[in-house]
Write a protein that holds these residues in place. Structure first.
Motif, mmCIF file in Angstrom:
data_model
loop_
_atom_site.group_PDB
_atom_site.id
_atom_site.type_symbol
_atom_site.label_atom_id
_atom_site.label_comp_id
_atom_site.label_asym_id
_atom_site.label_seq_id
_atom_site.Cartn_x
_atom_site.Cartn_y
_atom_site.Cartn_z
ATOM 1 N N GLN A 1 14.238 17.826 32.098
ATOM 2 C CA GLN A 1 14.076 17.763 33.550
ATOM 3 C C GLN A 1 12.799 17.049 33.981
ATOM 4 O OE1 GLN A 1 14.814 21.494 35.650
ATOM 5 N NE2 GLN A 1 16.110 22.227 33.973
ATOM 6 N N HIS A 2 11.756 17.094 33.144
ATOM 7 C CA HIS A 2 10.473 16.508 33.560
ATOM 8 C C HIS A 2 10.036 15.333 32.691
ATOM 9 C CE1 HIS A 2 9.555 19.327 36.745
ATOM 10 N NE2 HIS A 2 9.854 20.344 35.951
ATOM 11 N N GLN A 3 10.956 14.756 31.949
ATOM 12 C CA GLN A 3 10.570 13.681 31.035
ATOM 13 C C GLN A 3 10.100 12.424 31.764
ATOM 14 O OE1 GLN A 3 13.758 11.965 28.727
ATOM 15 N NE2 GLN A 3 15.311 12.509 30.254
ATOM 16 N N ASN A 4 10.470 12.268 33.035
ATOM 17 C CA ASN A 4 10.123 11.050 33.763
ATOM 18 C C ASN A 4 8.955 11.224 34.732
ATOM 19 O OD1 ASN A 4 12.210 9.514 32.565
ATOM 20 N ND2 ASN A 4 13.701 10.409 33.993
ATOM 21 N N ASP A 5 8.565 12.473 35.020
ATOM 22 C CA ASP A 5 7.508 12.643 36.021
ATOM 23 C C ASP A 5 6.256 13.343 35.480
ATOM 24 O OD1 ASP A 5 9.042 14.958 35.755
ATOM 25 O OD2 ASP A 5 8.644 15.641 37.779
ATOM 26 N N TRP A 6 6.316 13.940 34.282
ATOM 27 C CA TRP A 6 5.125 14.532 33.694
ATOM 28 C C TRP A 6 4.415 13.509 32.820
ATOM 29 C CZ3 TRP A 6 5.647 20.334 31.939
ATOM 30 C CH2 TRP A 6 5.961 21.115 33.059
ATOM 31 N N ALA B 1 2.595 11.643 29.736
ATOM 32 C CA ALA B 1 3.000 11.537 28.336
ATOM 33 C C ALA B 1 2.210 12.489 27.448
ATOM 34 C CB ALA B 1 2.829 10.096 27.855
ATOM 35 N N ASN B 2 0.904 12.669 27.737
ATOM 36 C CA ASN B 2 0.096 13.564 26.905
ATOM 37 C C ASN B 2 0.551 15.015 27.047
ATOM 38 O OD1 ASN B 2 -0.930 13.559 29.593
ATOM 39 N ND2 ASN B 2 -2.877 14.396 28.902
ATOM 40 N N VAL B 3 1.016 15.382 28.229
ATOM 41 C CA VAL B 3 1.504 16.741 28.459
ATOM 42 C C VAL B 3 2.833 16.943 27.735
ATOM 43 C CG1 VAL B 3 2.258 18.404 30.202
ATOM 44 C CG2 VAL B 3 0.309 16.907 30.670
ATOM 45 N N LEU B 4 3.742 16.002 27.912
ATOM 46 C CA LEU B 4 5.049 16.097 27.256
ATOM 47 C C LEU B 4 4.898 16.117 25.740
ATOM 48 C CD1 LEU B 4 7.092 13.600 29.460
ATOM 49 C CD2 LEU B 4 7.392 16.073 29.382
ATOM 50 N N GLY B 5 3.997 15.279 25.229
ATOM 51 C CA GLY B 5 3.806 15.202 23.782
ATOM 52 C C GLY B 5 3.320 16.508 23.194
ATOM 53 N N GLN B 6 2.356 17.143 23.864
ATOM 54 C CA GLN B 6 1.835 18.404 23.344
ATOM 55 C C GLN B 6 2.888 19.511 23.440
ATOM 56 O OE1 GLN B 6 -1.847 21.396 24.282
ATOM 57 N NE2 GLN B 6 -2.345 19.232 24.301
ATOM 58 N N CYS B 7 3.640 19.527 24.528
ATOM 59 C CA CYS B 7 4.702 20.538 24.674
ATOM 60 C C CYS B 7 5.769 20.367 23.591
ATOM 61 C CB CYS B 7 5.345 20.423 26.056
ATOM 62 S SG CYS B 7 4.273 20.945 27.412
ATOM 63 N N LYS B 8 6.161 19.134 23.364
ATOM 64 C CA LYS B 8 7.182 18.856 22.343
ATOM 65 C C LYS B 8 6.705 19.308 20.968
ATOM 66 C CE LYS B 8 10.261 15.192 20.678
ATOM 67 N NZ LYS B 8 10.173 15.561 19.256
ATOM 68 N N PHE C 1 -3.604 21.898 38.129
ATOM 69 C CA PHE C 1 -4.549 20.918 37.607
ATOM 70 C C PHE C 1 -5.384 21.590 36.523
ATOM 71 C CE2 PHE C 1 -3.382 18.883 41.531
ATOM 72 C CZ PHE C 1 -3.476 17.520 41.247
ATOM 73 N N ILE C 2 -5.359 21.018 35.318
ATOM 74 C CA ILE C 2 -6.011 21.628 34.161
ATOM 75 C C ILE C 2 -6.560 20.546 33.238
ATOM 76 C CG2 ILE C 2 -4.553 23.700 34.168
ATOM 77 C CD1 ILE C 2 -2.942 22.354 31.888
ATOM 78 N N GLY C 3 -7.308 20.979 32.213
ATOM 79 C CA GLY C 3 -7.685 20.114 31.109
ATOM 80 C C GLY C 3 -6.672 20.268 29.993
ATOM 81 N N LYS C 4 -6.695 19.341 29.025
ATOM 82 C CA LYS C 4 -5.650 19.324 28.003
ATOM 83 C C LYS C 4 -5.655 20.568 27.113
ATOM 84 C CE LYS C 4 -8.144 16.575 24.509
ATOM 85 N NZ LYS C 4 -8.104 15.315 23.732
ATOM 86 N N ASP C 5 -6.801 21.281 27.035
ATOM 87 C CA ASP C 5 -6.842 22.477 26.210
ATOM 88 C C ASP C 5 -6.081 23.637 26.827
ATOM 89 O OD1 ASP C 5 -8.747 22.407 28.229
ATOM 90 O OD2 ASP C 5 -10.176 23.668 27.176
ATOM 91 N N ASN C 6 -5.615 23.480 28.055
ATOM 92 C CA ASN C 6 -4.855 24.539 28.727
ATOM 93 C C ASN C 6 -3.372 24.219 28.869
ATOM 94 O OD1 ASN C 6 -6.349 26.888 29.427
ATOM 95 N ND2 ASN C 6 -7.577 25.675 30.836
ATOM 96 N N ILE C 7 -2.924 23.119 28.256
ATOM 97 C CA ILE C 7 -1.535 22.688 28.438
ATOM 98 C C ILE C 7 -0.543 23.747 27.979
ATOM 99 C CG2 ILE C 7 0.220 21.049 27.623
ATOM 100 C CD1 ILE C 7 -1.904 18.860 27.754
ATOM 101 N N VAL C 8 -0.752 24.310 26.794
ATOM 102 C CA VAL C 8 0.221 25.262 26.256
ATOM 103 C C VAL C 8 0.369 26.478 27.162
ATOM 104 C CG1 VAL C 8 -1.482 26.433 24.802
ATOM 105 C CG2 VAL C 8 0.930 26.540 24.201
ATOM 106 N N ASP D 1 5.926 22.303 39.545
ATOM 107 C CA ASP D 1 6.594 21.008 39.673
ATOM 108 C C ASP D 1 5.926 19.980 38.772
ATOM 109 O OD1 ASP D 1 8.456 19.210 41.507
ATOM 110 O OD2 ASP D 1 6.524 18.170 41.346
ATOM 111 N N ASN D 2 4.610 20.118 38.594
ATOM 112 C CA ASN D 2 3.892 19.189 37.726
ATOM 113 C C ASN D 2 2.621 19.861 37.213
ATOM 114 O OD1 ASN D 2 2.983 16.744 36.441
ATOM 115 N ND2 ASN D 2 4.138 15.594 37.972
ATOM 116 N N VAL D 3 2.178 19.392 36.053
ATOM 117 C CA VAL D 3 0.932 19.873 35.450
ATOM 118 C C VAL D 3 0.162 18.634 34.980
ATOM 119 C CG1 VAL D 3 -0.114 21.440 33.776
ATOM 120 C CG2 VAL D 3 2.175 21.928 34.663
ATOM 121 N N PRO D 4 -0.492 17.924 35.912
ATOM 122 C CA PRO D 4 -1.170 16.670 35.542
ATOM 123 C C PRO D 4 -2.478 16.912 34.799
ATOM 124 C CG PRO D 4 -1.463 17.108 37.889
ATOM 125 C CD PRO D 4 -0.562 18.195 37.360
#
Length: 708
Positions: A208-213, A215-222, A293-300, A319-322
């Protein structure tokens, strides 16, 4: 479709110390830019944040400062909140998780999930300090890092090599409370079974969010999902935090990762109480757009764990986690332990609260940080870069255009907005009008896509085009023709009028466009144009009737001052001095401790005799892939050859170890490190400066010889 309302959150900072500009650039400044843009759009938006005041970081800091946990959170909550105010971060509420409303909200959340069997109860063995009579959180356990050999690694992370750890991975763990080795003791906890939600998460995030999140967020989630999610404890044995609201959970609190994001909900509730609003639509109505809105260490936590919690409680989902990457400082990673950092408080003291400071210097920092936001990769703050950005862009381009326009207006049109003569508008006039109108579309699109660096570039580029237009029109040259005759005078004046009219309308547009980024500058521009802040509404952007013809404007004032070389040099010297002093203190402490504090408990010969120390020769050495600290050694012990993994790669090259004789602990239980079974340990000595040297025999000895 435009959402009915917006709820914007910024990561809750730990109230255990001062926060640096990396934190500011990671979450709070991007969030503030976006919120100010939404407000200018006239949208219903609530911006929440607050201090995260639970978890082991708080009592650990209390021990360091010789005070109580409550005193720590009271101290740093106040400082952090004031720092954000000084840097114009415009929260609708900056709350704190120690407030009763948060404890009630977090306990209700836990109870809701527990009553519906969305949590699991498991018994496990955890480290326990028998002398202190308490279970130990990860940060209360220290030991030797299995990755690099650092002897003071924490139970959750090694601060030397940065590897994430668990207490079970530490070699020779000890309690930081008593200094004694902990024991394993059974304890019962509640878990969130993330494994049951893998399929839903995979579809929601990766489809659902592959086009609007990002890439760094999607990559870490995957990466997390592909590795297989495991149940995660939501409670822990601790005396500081939100109490677990069950009669059979004495001495247990909610794990900080569970209670902290609920702080967004409790902060919204407190905001609603303060303002007389209803909090529920912001968390329950699907027409609300939630953005974290967060830093990358909070993605998970914000993309995997908290969404599962929200879904189970039937709240809306983000809706988004930039998330942003990290910001480095002067060629190195920011580090509190090494004192290599620029705290918000330091910048405020040195620039905002000093003479020639004020709110405009807050905007100067906001400007430079926005131009280097780590939106897709790590970025770097340098003092020279700060100086160049302020002097070369803010002063020389943006402020220069505004100031030139006001100077010429007062000189050539009596300090009033001149008329625009459509009948003589030329190609350059029409081109500038088009640029003003088109810039609104470009800036708006970039802000909606969270591309704040690019959006700010468009604003500065529009000012640059204004400078180019003015240079080409040369109203100061036309002014000399006014002293000619008849028709020449009239033609020169109308050309001056057209040029300055468009430049003034561009100034008004620039105030609107710059407002989300530099709010204090926009306010000052409005003051000089003698217009109310209402003009900054986004609907006014791109129009050419913001300043009325014949309206008198104030005399010009400089929007920014230049950053002097001496200021930059002072900051660079200050940074290096602080870091060197910190290192000197560490070395001094290390030296003292090596003499006294780090002496281990007294043993008898029988204890020593348990060690089987043997002479061995290193036959081969190679680096372990994806492990900067580790070398894989093949060692000949005479009676057999052993593979040993050793954390010495930063001290020795593989080549210089070949054929070296070493002393090996031959009866150490095998241990896997990076998938390689290590069958022993070689002895090294660490000098006061941290350098390792091999412990080897003075004379060549036969491989396998006993060391006694």
């Amino acid at each position: 479709m435009t959402p009915k309302r917006y709820l914007i959150t910024a990561a809750l900072p730990y109230a255990n110390g001062l926060k640096h500009i990396g934190h500011l650039a990671g979450a709070y400044l991007p969030a503030d830019i976006y919120v100010r843009y939404l407000r200018a759009q006239g949208r219903d938006v609530v911006f929440v944040c607050g201090s995260d005041e639970h978890g082991t970081a708080i009592p650990i800091q209390a021990m360091k400062e010789g005070t109580t946990s409550q005193a720590i959170i009271d101290k740093y909550h106040g400082i952090i909140k004031e720092n954000f105010d000084d840097l114009s971060i415009s929260f609708d509420i900056y709350d704190r998780t120690s407030n009763p409303i948060h404890h009630e909200t977090a306990q209700e959340f836990f109870t809701y999930l527990n009553d519906r069997d969305d949590l699991e109860i498991k018994e496990s063995e955890q480290y326990y300090d028998e002398e202190a009579q308490t279970f130990l959180a990860d940060r209360y356990i220290k030991g030797t890092c299995p990755n690099c050999g650092f002897e003071n690694a924490y139970g959750d992370q090694c601060e030397r090599c940065g590897t994430s750890l668990s207490p079970d991975e530490l070699i020779n763990p000890v309690s930081t409370l008593s200094g004694k080795p902990p024991v394993k003791k059974a304890t019962r906890h509640w878990y969130l079974p993330l494994n049951k939600h893998e399929d839903w998460l995979r579809n929601w995030i990766l489809n659902q969010h592959q086009n609007d999140w990002k890439a760094n967020v999607l990559g870490q989630c995957k990466s997390w999902i592909d590795a297989g999610l495991q149940p995660r404890a939501v409670t822990r044995d601790l005396d500081w935090g939100v109490k677990v609201p069950l009669p059979d959970a004495e001495g247990k609190v909610l794990y900080v990762w569970f209670d902290a994001p609920i702080g967004y909900i409790s902060a919204t509730k407190q905001w609603a109480l303060n303002t007389g609003n209803d909090w529920k639509p912001y968390w329950l109505d699907k027409e609300t757009k939630l953005v974290h809105f967060i830093g990358k260490d909070n993605i998970v936590f914000h993309c995997i764990i908290f969404p599962v919690m929200l879904k189970l409680h039937e709240y809306i989902l983000p809706d988004n986690v930039p998330a942003n990457e990290f910001m480095n400082l002067e060629g190195d990673k920011m580090s509190t332990s090494r004192n290599w950092k620029l705290e918000m408080q330091d910048y405020i003291d040195d620039f905002i609260k000093k003479e020639n400071g004020g709110p405009q210097m807050a905007d100067a920092l906001r400007y430079y940080l926005t131009t280097i936001l780590p939106e897709t990769k790590d970025s770097e703050f340098t003092w020279k870069g700060f100086q160049d950005a302020v002097n070369g862009e803010l002063v020389a381009v943006f402020a220069n255009f505004f100031n030139r326009t006001f100077v010429l207006m007062h000189k050539l049109t009596y300090g009033k907005v001149p008329k625009f003569h459509n009948d003589i508008a030329d190609a350059k006039d029409k081109e500038l009008i088009s640029e003003i109108q088109n810039s609104k579309v470009r800036i708006e699109r970039l802000l909606e896509e969270y591309k704040f660096r690019d959006a700010l570039f468009e604003v500065i580029d529009l000012a640059r085009k204004g400078n180019k237009y003015m240079q080409e029109k040369e109203p100061w040259i036309k002014a000399k023709q006014i002293y000619g005759e008849g028709a020449i005078i009239e033609e020169a004046q109308v050309q001056i009028d057209n040029c300055l009219h468009l430049c003034l309308q561009l100034c008004a547009n620039l105030a609107i466009f710059i407002n989300p980024f530099l709010p204090n500058t926009a306010k000052k521009m409005c003051h000089l144009m003698k217009v109310v802040d209402k003009m900054l509404a986004w609907e006014n952007a791109g129009t050419l009737k913001l300043l009325s013809v014949g309206y008198s404007l104030r005399p010009p004032q400089l929007l920014f001052r230049k950053i002097e070389d001496a200021e930059v040099q002072y900051q660079v010297d200050k940074l290096r001095t602080m870091s060197n002093q910190q290192e000197a203190n560490k070395n001094e402490t290390s030296s003292d401790q090596s003499q006294i504090a780090n002496l281990k408990s007294e043993i008898v010969y029988d204890d020593f005799d348990k060690l089987d120390l043997r002479i061995g020769t290193i036959l081969s050495a190679e680096k372990v892939q994806k492990a900067d600290k580790l070398l894989k050694l093949e060692v000949d012990l005479g009676f057999e050859k052993r593979t040993i993994v050793s954390g010495i790669a930063q001290h020795f090259s593989p080549e210089e170890l070949l054929n070296k004789q070493v002393i090996v602990v031959a009866n150490l239980a095998p241990r896997k490190m990076r998938g390689i079974e290590s069958q022993g340990m070689i002895l090294t000595a660490e000098e006061p400066n941290g350098k390792l040297i091999l412990v080897n025999p003075n004379n060549v000895a036969q491989n396998g010889s006993n060391v006694k």
